[in-house]
Design a protein around this motif. Structure first.
Motif, PDB file in Angstrom:
ATOM      1  N   LYS A   3      47.465  18.165  40.851  1.00 40.29           N
ATOM      2  CA  LYS A   3      48.118  18.689  42.038  1.00 40.29           C
ATOM      3  C   LYS A   3      48.567  20.221  41.738  1.00 40.29           C
ATOM      4  O   LYS A   3      49.140  20.720  40.604  1.00 40.29           O
ATOM      5  CB  LYS A   3      49.462  17.861  42.124  1.00 40.29           C
ATOM      6  N   GLY A   4      48.194  20.943  42.735  1.00 34.11           N
ATOM      7  CA  GLY A   4      48.473  22.636  42.785  1.00 34.11           C
ATOM      8  C   GLY A   4      47.523  23.230  42.199  1.00 34.11           C
ATOM      9  O   GLY A   4      47.260  24.496  42.523  1.00 34.11           O
ATOM     10  N   VAL A   5      46.341  22.711  41.541  1.00 36.59           N
ATOM     11  CA  VAL A   5      45.275  23.495  40.718  1.00 36.59           C
ATOM     12  C   VAL A   5      44.425  24.124  41.901  1.00 36.59           C
ATOM     13  O   VAL A   5      44.239  25.456  42.038  1.00 36.59           O
ATOM     14  CB  VAL A   5      44.590  22.822  39.799  1.00 36.59           C
ATOM     15  N   CYS A   6      44.067  23.507  42.874  1.00 38.42           N
ATOM     16  CA  CYS A   6      43.068  23.794  43.903  1.00 38.42           C
ATOM     17  C   CYS A   6      43.718  24.921  44.790  1.00 38.42           C
ATOM     18  O   CYS A   6      43.383  25.849  45.195  1.00 38.42           O
ATOM     19  CB  CYS A   6      42.527  22.725  44.812  1.00 38.42           C
ATOM     20  N   GLU A   7      45.247  24.555  45.088  1.00 37.25           N
ATOM     21  CA  GLU A   7      45.904  25.349  45.957  1.00 37.25           C
ATOM     22  C   GLU A   7      46.013  26.947  45.217  1.00 37.25           C
ATOM     23  O   GLU A   7      46.071  27.846  45.986  1.00 37.25           O
ATOM     24  CB  GLU A   7      47.287  24.827  45.983  1.00 37.25           C
ATOM     25  N   MET A   8      46.102  26.834  43.970  1.00 37.11           N
ATOM     26  CA  MET A   8      46.367  28.110  43.234  1.00 37.11           C
ATOM     27  C   MET A   8      45.224  28.884  43.291  1.00 37.11           C
ATOM     28  O   MET A   8      45.054  30.094  43.409  1.00 37.11           O
ATOM     29  CB  MET A   8      46.923  27.887  41.676  1.00 37.11           C
ATOM     30  N   ILE A   9      44.000  28.144  43.279  1.00 41.82           N
ATOM     31  CA  ILE A   9      42.692  28.983  43.202  1.00 41.82           C
ATOM     32  C   ILE A   9      42.476  29.518  44.621  1.00 41.82           C
ATOM     33  O   ILE A   9      42.216  30.903  44.643  1.00 41.82           O
ATOM     34  CB  ILE A   9      41.568  27.919  43.163  1.00 41.82           C
ATOM     35  N   LYS A  10      43.171  28.975  45.588  1.00 38.99           N
ATOM     36  CA  LYS A  10      42.842  29.648  46.963  1.00 38.99           C
ATOM     37  C   LYS A  10      43.780  30.765  47.136  1.00 38.99           C
ATOM     38  O   LYS A  10      43.857  31.831  47.628  1.00 38.99           O
ATOM     39  CB  LYS A  10      43.096  28.480  47.963  1.00 38.99           C
ATOM     40  N   GLU A  11      45.272  30.315  46.656  1.00 41.39           N
ATOM     41  CA  GLU A  11      46.248  31.285  46.717  1.00 41.39           C
ATOM     42  C   GLU A  11      45.783  32.623  46.000  1.00 41.39           C
ATOM     43  O   GLU A  11      46.342  33.863  46.289  1.00 41.39           O
ATOM     44  CB  GLU A  11      47.500  31.151  45.725  1.00 41.39           C
ATOM     45  N   CYS A  12      44.657  32.520  44.965  1.00 42.21           N
ATOM     46  CA  CYS A  12      44.419  33.517  44.116  1.00 42.21           C
ATOM     47  C   CYS A  12      43.049  34.188  44.855  1.00 42.21           C
ATOM     48  O   CYS A  12      42.360  35.017  43.915  1.00 42.21           O
ATOM     49  CB  CYS A  12      44.203  33.377  42.779  1.00 42.21           C
TER      50      CYS A  12
ATOM     51  N   TYR B 221      35.193  35.814  45.940  1.00 41.70           N
ATOM     52  CA  TYR B 221      36.461  36.531  45.882  1.00 41.70           C
ATOM     53  C   TYR B 221      36.701  37.279  46.819  1.00 41.70           C
ATOM     54  O   TYR B 221      35.880  38.433  47.284  1.00 41.70           O
ATOM     55  CB  TYR B 221      36.545  37.144  44.450  1.00 41.70           C
ATOM     56  N   ILE B 222      37.966  37.219  47.810  1.00 43.39           N
ATOM     57  CA  ILE B 222      38.211  37.746  49.093  1.00 43.39           C
ATOM     58  C   ILE B 222      39.362  38.853  48.710  1.00 43.39           C
ATOM     59  O   ILE B 222      39.838  39.389  49.477  1.00 43.39           O
ATOM     60  CB  ILE B 222      38.335  36.967  50.222  1.00 43.39           C
ATOM     61  N   GLY B 223      39.739  39.002  47.543  1.00 37.08           N
ATOM     62  CA  GLY B 223      41.151  39.566  47.450  1.00 37.08           C
ATOM     63  C   GLY B 223      40.863  41.082  47.288  1.00 37.08           C
ATOM     64  O   GLY B 223      39.887  41.606  47.117  1.00 37.08           O
ATOM     65  N   GLU B 224      41.990  41.853  46.650  1.00 33.71           N
ATOM     66  CA  GLU B 224      41.861  43.235  46.384  1.00 33.71           C
ATOM     67  C   GLU B 224      41.798  43.531  45.029  1.00 33.71           C
ATOM     68  O   GLU B 224      41.395  44.643  44.576  1.00 33.71           O
ATOM     69  CB  GLU B 224      42.996  43.967  46.982  1.00 33.71           C
ATOM     70  N   ASP B 225      42.527  42.679  44.242  1.00 36.17           N
ATOM     71  CA  ASP B 225      42.538  42.892  42.760  1.00 36.17           C
ATOM     72  C   ASP B 225      42.279  41.700  41.973  1.00 36.17           C
ATOM     73  O   ASP B 225      43.288  40.922  41.809  1.00 36.17           O
ATOM     74  CB  ASP B 225      44.160  43.704  42.463  1.00 36.17           C
ATOM     75  N   PHE B 226      41.139  41.778  41.458  1.00 33.63           N
ATOM     76  CA  PHE B 226      40.706  40.455  40.776  1.00 33.63           C
ATOM     77  C   PHE B 226      41.489  40.192  39.486  1.00 33.63           C
ATOM     78  O   PHE B 226      41.812  38.970  39.364  1.00 33.63           O
ATOM     79  CB  PHE B 226      39.110  40.566  40.471  1.00 33.63           C
ATOM     80  N   GLN B 227      41.563  41.072  38.600  1.00 32.58           N
ATOM     81  CA  GLN B 227      42.266  40.968  37.449  1.00 32.58           C
ATOM     82  C   GLN B 227      43.819  40.632  37.592  1.00 32.58           C
ATOM     83  O   GLN B 227      44.174  39.498  37.013  1.00 32.58           O
ATOM     84  CB  GLN B 227      42.323  42.307  36.744  1.00 32.58           C
ATOM     85  N   LYS B 228      44.372  41.177  38.663  1.00 34.87           N
ATOM     86  CA  LYS B 228      45.716  40.759  38.828  1.00 34.87           C
ATOM     87  C   LYS B 228      45.810  39.138  39.677  1.00 34.87           C
ATOM     88  O   LYS B 228      46.894  38.614  39.003  1.00 34.87           O
ATOM     89  CB  LYS B 228      46.368  41.550  40.067  1.00 34.87           C
ATOM     90  N   ASP B 229      44.971  38.755  40.195  1.00 32.38           N
ATOM     91  CA  ASP B 229      44.876  37.697  40.758  1.00 32.38           C
ATOM     92  C   ASP B 229      44.719  36.507  39.609  1.00 32.38           C
ATOM     93  O   ASP B 229      45.047  35.378  39.576  1.00 32.38           O
ATOM     94  CB  ASP B 229      43.819  37.213  41.897  1.00 32.38           C
ATOM     95  N   MET B 230      43.802  36.808  38.847  1.00 35.67           N
ATOM     96  CA  MET B 230      43.328  35.948  37.638  1.00 35.67           C
ATOM     97  C   MET B 230      44.472  35.879  36.630  1.00 35.67           C
ATOM     98  O   MET B 230      44.992  34.828  36.058  1.00 35.67           O
ATOM     99  CB  MET B 230      42.120  36.553  36.829  1.00 35.67           C
ATOM    100  N   GLU B 231      45.374  36.881  36.403  1.00 36.42           N
ATOM    101  CA  GLU B 231      46.600  36.992  35.818  1.00 36.42           C
ATOM    102  C   GLU B 231      47.692  35.844  36.507  1.00 36.42           C
ATOM    103  O   GLU B 231      48.503  35.313  35.735  1.00 36.42           O
ATOM    104  CB  GLU B 231      47.202  38.318  35.395  1.00 36.42           C
ATOM    105  N   LYS B 232      47.783  36.289  37.697  1.00 34.95           N
ATOM    106  CA  LYS B 232      48.606  35.032  38.368  1.00 34.95           C
ATOM    107  C   LYS B 232      47.982  33.696  38.230  1.00 34.95           C
ATOM    108  O   LYS B 232      48.953  32.650  37.826  1.00 34.95           O
ATOM    109  CB  LYS B 232      48.371  35.528  40.013  1.00 34.95           C
ATOM    110  N   MET B 233      46.888  33.335  38.125  1.00 34.55           N
ATOM    111  CA  MET B 233      46.382  31.970  38.005  1.00 34.55           C
ATOM    112  C   MET B 233      46.835  31.641  36.720  1.00 34.55           C
ATOM    113  O   MET B 233      46.990  30.423  36.592  1.00 34.55           O
ATOM    114  CB  MET B 233      44.876  31.833  38.180  1.00 34.55           C
ATOM    115  N   ALA B 234      46.580  32.569  35.628  1.00 40.28           N
ATOM    116  CA  ALA B 234      46.518  32.143  34.198  1.00 40.28           C
ATOM    117  C   ALA B 234      48.173  31.713  34.055  1.00 40.28           C
ATOM    118  O   ALA B 234      48.445  31.034  33.160  1.00 40.28           O
ATOM    119  CB  ALA B 234      46.181  32.961  33.268  1.00 40.28           C
TER     120      ALA B 234
END
Length: 105
Positions: A27-36, A56-69
């Motif tokens: 629970k929460g893993v797929c949601e976080m992927i989408k949120e990132c 990837y549809i965001g503006e800052d891939f590195q920042k989103d990957m840090e958020k996921m981690a």
């Protein structure tokens, strides 16, 4: 939108477990992927290799990957999925990014 292809090996004795885990992600893993800002995410198995594709549809891939981690559910998920994998990466990179050589819309 940026397309990504990635590859990693899987331990042959862990293939069944890996498939079972991905049939019911925590629970929460797929949601976080989408949120990132990742969409259209798929993982394919061929022999002892896993191939991942996502957009990837965001503006800052590195920042989103840090958020996921930093996400607790994702950390728990990686703790059980990482032992199934054998990195082909360098300098600690788990999944190796692949070069896109052709795309047709």
């Amino acid at each position: 939108m940026q397309r990504y292809g990635q590859i990693i090996k899987i331990k042959p004795e862990k293939i069944k477990e890996y498939k079972e885990l991905h049939a019911k992600p925590y629970k929460g893993v797929c949601e976080m992927i989408k949120e990132c800002n990742i969409q259209n995410y798929s993982i394919y198995l061929f022999d002892e290799f896993l191939f991942a594709y996502f957009e990837y549809i965001g503006e800052d891939f590195q920042k989103d990957m840090e958020k996921m981690a930093a996400d607790v559910a994702t950390q728990k998920w990686w703790k059980i999925t990482d032992p199934c994998q054998i990195s082909l990466g360098y300098a600690g990179q788990k999944w190796l990014d692949m070069e896109e050589v052709f795309h047709l819309d």
